[in-house]
Design an enzyme around this catalytic site. Structure first.
Site, PDB file in Angstrom:
ATOM      1  N   GLN A 100       0.709  -1.292  -0.077  1.00 55.33           N
ATOM      2  CA  GLN A 100       0.013  -0.050  -0.052  1.00 55.33           C
ATOM      3  C   GLN A 100       1.062   1.262  -0.053  1.00 55.33           C
ATOM      4  O   GLN A 100       1.698   1.313   0.783  1.00 55.33           O
ATOM      5  CB  GLN A 100      -0.902   0.116   1.298  1.00 55.33           C
ATOM      6  CG  GLN A 100      -1.970   1.149   0.916  1.00 55.33           C
ATOM      7  CD  GLN A 100      -2.926   1.307   2.339  1.00 55.33           C
ATOM      8  OE1 GLN A 100      -2.446   1.604   3.191  1.00 55.33           O
ATOM      9  NE2 GLN A 100      -4.339   1.336   2.010  1.00 55.33           N
ATOM     10  N   TYR A 169      -6.101  10.584   4.238  1.00 58.80           N
ATOM     11  CA  TYR A 169      -4.806  10.904   3.957  1.00 58.80           C
ATOM     12  C   TYR A 169      -4.681  11.675   2.735  1.00 58.80           C
ATOM     13  O   TYR A 169      -5.600  12.036   2.184  1.00 58.80           O
ATOM     14  CB  TYR A 169      -4.117   9.472   3.961  1.00 58.80           C
ATOM     15  CG  TYR A 169      -3.812   8.694   5.345  1.00 58.80           C
ATOM     16  CD1 TYR A 169      -2.786   9.028   6.012  1.00 58.80           C
ATOM     17  CD2 TYR A 169      -4.783   7.845   5.722  1.00 58.80           C
ATOM     18  CE1 TYR A 169      -2.565   8.810   7.435  1.00 58.80           C
ATOM     19  CE2 TYR A 169      -4.942   7.409   7.299  1.00 58.80           C
ATOM     20  CZ  TYR A 169      -3.616   7.892   7.981  1.00 58.80           C
ATOM     21  OH  TYR A 169      -3.391   7.206   9.154  1.00 58.80           O
ATOM     22  N   ARG A 319      -8.713  -5.769  11.739  1.00 58.78           N
ATOM     23  CA  ARG A 319      -8.826  -6.180  13.240  1.00 58.78           C
ATOM     24  C   ARG A 319      -8.789  -7.432  13.423  1.00 58.78           C
ATOM     25  O   ARG A 319      -8.238  -8.281  14.250  1.00 58.78           O
ATOM     26  CB  ARG A 319      -9.590  -5.306  14.072  1.00 58.78           C
ATOM     27  CG  ARG A 319      -9.321  -4.016  14.214  1.00 58.78           C
ATOM     28  CD  ARG A 319     -10.552  -3.112  14.486  1.00 58.78           C
ATOM     29  NE  ARG A 319     -11.414  -2.951  13.680  1.00 58.78           N
ATOM     30  CZ  ARG A 319     -12.574  -2.238  14.260  1.00 58.78           C
ATOM     31  NH1 ARG A 319     -12.702  -1.805  15.220  1.00 58.78           N
ATOM     32  NH2 ARG A 319     -13.418  -2.169  13.018  1.00 58.78           N
TER      33      ARG A 319
HETATM   34  C1  LIG Z   1      -4.004  -1.138  13.868  1.00 56.91           C
HETATM   35  C2  LIG Z   1      -4.600  -0.531  12.520  1.00 56.91           C
HETATM   36  C3  LIG Z   1      -3.711  -0.110  11.507  1.00 56.91           C
HETATM   37  C4  LIG Z   1      -4.457   0.198  10.234  1.00 56.91           C
HETATM   38  N1  LIG Z   1      -3.508   0.906   9.092  1.00 56.91           N
HETATM   39  C5  LIG Z   1      -4.116   1.180   8.022  1.00 56.91           C
HETATM   40  C6  LIG Z   1      -3.378   1.381   6.740  1.00 56.91           C
HETATM   41  O1  LIG Z   1      -2.164   1.327   7.139  1.00 56.91           O
HETATM   42  N2  LIG Z   1      -3.926   1.646   5.865  1.00 56.91           N
HETATM   43  C7  LIG Z   1      -5.079   1.552   5.507  1.00 56.91           C
HETATM   44  O2  LIG Z   1      -5.636   1.854   4.470  1.00 56.91           O
HETATM   45  N3  LIG Z   1      -6.102   1.261   6.649  1.00 56.91           N
HETATM   46  C8  LIG Z   1      -5.616   1.173   7.899  1.00 56.91           C
HETATM   47  N4  LIG Z   1      -6.253   0.520   8.600  1.00 56.91           N
HETATM   48  C9  LIG Z   1      -7.887   0.607   8.651  1.00 56.91           C
HETATM   49  C10 LIG Z   1      -8.123  -0.945   8.212  1.00 56.91           C
HETATM   50  O3  LIG Z   1      -7.381  -1.313   6.956  1.00 56.91           O
HETATM   51  C11 LIG Z   1      -9.701  -1.169   7.902  1.00 56.91           C
HETATM   52  O4  LIG Z   1     -10.033  -0.167   6.859  1.00 56.91           O
HETATM   53  C12 LIG Z   1     -10.500  -0.959   9.196  1.00 56.91           C
HETATM   54  O5  LIG Z   1      -9.751  -1.595  10.290  1.00 56.91           O
HETATM   55  C13 LIG Z   1     -11.937  -1.518   9.113  1.00 56.91           C
HETATM   56  O6  LIG Z   1     -11.647  -3.079   8.951  1.00 56.91           O
HETATM   57  P1  LIG Z   1     -11.963  -3.908  10.164  1.00 56.91           P
HETATM   58  O7  LIG Z   1     -13.362  -3.586  10.638  1.00 56.91           O
HETATM   59  O8  LIG Z   1     -11.760  -5.289   9.531  1.00 56.91           O
HETATM   60  O9  LIG Z   1     -10.929  -3.901  11.337  1.00 56.91           O
HETATM   61  C14 LIG Z   1      -5.811   0.212  10.092  1.00 56.91           C
HETATM   62  C15 LIG Z   1      -6.613  -0.531  11.048  1.00 56.91           C
HETATM   63  C16 LIG Z   1      -6.148  -0.888  12.360  1.00 56.91           C
HETATM   64  C17 LIG Z   1      -6.864  -1.214  13.334  1.00 56.91           C
END
Ligand SMILES: Cc1cc2nc3c(=O)[nH]c(=O)nc-3n(C[C@H](O)[C@H](O)[C@H](O)COP(=O)(O)O)c2cc1C
Length: 371
Positions: A100, A169, A319
């Protein structure tokens, strides 16, 4: 066999199932952004766990785009050997990995970048310190930096790249009328607000050729007053398809969107899951391109329903894999119990502090078991 475990092809990239590890900033890189053995091990563990595609945490394409300590970098050729080791750890375990590419714009940390963060517009109140409005030369240099980073990803052996244009971002800031007040060719109508993003996509495509997967993650809505709305996002999606993007990961929200931020808490019932499903469906209907849906997916049955009813082609989670890197193998083996993640988002804190991401609940449980 469930459709979720069918192999698919995305511009030459074979994916063994429809599950994606969404980009997750691990906070495990070295001070200069180099991949460390700890990060390389985590990538291997994720590949071992069965996800069809792993997307790295956002890697900064330019030093002025760094968002947090110990964030992965891709701004210099010196970082290629570490990136290659990450790729090898995944390929050795029959996995697929995409880098990414990101620039955090006004979310960059001044202390880390030693200057004022760059932004589409220097709007007061959006950050603690002063912002620097980007000149046309800054925009051009950043478009080039994304292209250079894509070339590095390609030479490190990544199976593709994903442009980060979500969650406020830099590229998401350009798309959003709440962050972009420019009066030149890069601000105003959605065509103009999407222009930088389209140039980034076209620039990357020129560098990597036609046969290399180029994905994008973007906001469907900002959930902010005066922010990006779905209709504009759909138009930008159509423009990106024309620019040669191979798939869109549909997300939404910003860190200023309160409860409607990208990483939502309190996902309890199946109805709470997949909180961008209506937006993903709108993308499916309006933009003829593979759709990756992210946000709150926790149950196998929900995931399967979303593919069967053509809401999405791929299901992306972050997560759940922090707590259970082996979740997909578990589901594949027939144990279809819900992901054990309780969506409290406590994992964010160590990740953003550069201490290395982990599941706080799981760690506590393990400590109790040892005692
Ligand atoms: C610890 C953490 C770091 C994340 N880092 C990024 C990232 O680097 N780039 C991004 O697009 N989204 C990032 N996200 C967002 C996740 O990719 C995702 O869009 C969001 O957590 C919702 O999905 P989930 O409910 O499965 O966690 C991050 C989420 C978490 C929890």
């Amino acid at each position: 066999m469930s459709k979720l475990f069918e192999a698919t092809n995305l511009n030459g990239m074979t994916l063994k199932n429809r599950f994606v590890r969404s980009a997750t900033a691990e906070g495990m890189a070295a001070e200069d952004g180099e991949a460390t053995p700890r990060l390389i091990n985590l990538m291997g563990e994720l590949a071992e766990g069965g996800a069809g595609l792993i997307i790295t945490g956002h890697a900064y394409v330019d030093k002025r785009g760094q968002a947090s300590p110990a964030q992965l970098g891709i701004y210099d050729d010196k970082l290629i050997p570490g990136l290659r080791a990450m790729v090898d750890a995944v390929h050795e375990r029959d996995g697929t990995i995409v880098a990414q590419l990101a620039h955090s714009g006004l979310l960059a940390i001044p202390k880390l970048i030693n200057s004022a963060p760059l932004a589409p517009s220097a709007i007061e109140g959006l950050s603690e310190g002063p912002l620097q409005e980007m000149m046309l030369e800054d925009i051009q240099a950043t478009v080039e930096a994304f292209g250079d980073a894509a070339e590095r990803a390609c030479s490190a052996g990544f199976d593709g790249v994903q442009i980060h244009a979500a969650h406020s971002y830099l590229l998401s800031q350009f798309l959003s009328p709440a962050y972009n007040h420019r009066g030149d060719a890069y601000g105003g109508s959605i065509e103009k607000r999407a222009r930088m993003l389209v140039e980034v996509a076209q620039g990357i495509r020129e560098r990597v050729g036609e046969d290399y997967p180029v994905l994008i993650k973007m906001n469907s809505r900002d959930f902010l007053e005066g922010g990006l709305e779905l209709e504009d996002s759909l138009q930008a999606g159509a423009m990106l398809k024309e620019a040669g993007v191979d798939a869109i990961e549909v997300s939404g929200g910003t860190f200023a969107s309160g409860d409607l931020m990208p990483i939502r808490r309190g996902i309890v019932t199946e109805g709470d899951e997949a909180y961008f499903k209506h937006e993903a469906r709108a993308f499916k209907e309006r933009v003829d391109i593979p759709i990756i849906l992210v946000g709150g997916i926790r149950s196998f049955a929900v995931a399967e329903g979303l593919v069967n009813d053509h809401t999405a082609d791929y299901l992306s989670m972050s997560r759940p894999f922090i707590r259970e890197p082996g979740l997909i193998n578990r589901w594949h083996s027939g144990d279809r119990g819900k992901a054990t993640c309780i969506s409290d988002s406590k994992c964010l804190r160590p990740a953003l502090a550069g201490k290395g991401v982990y599941c706080v609940v799981e760690k506590r449980l393990q400590e109790q078991r040892i005692r």
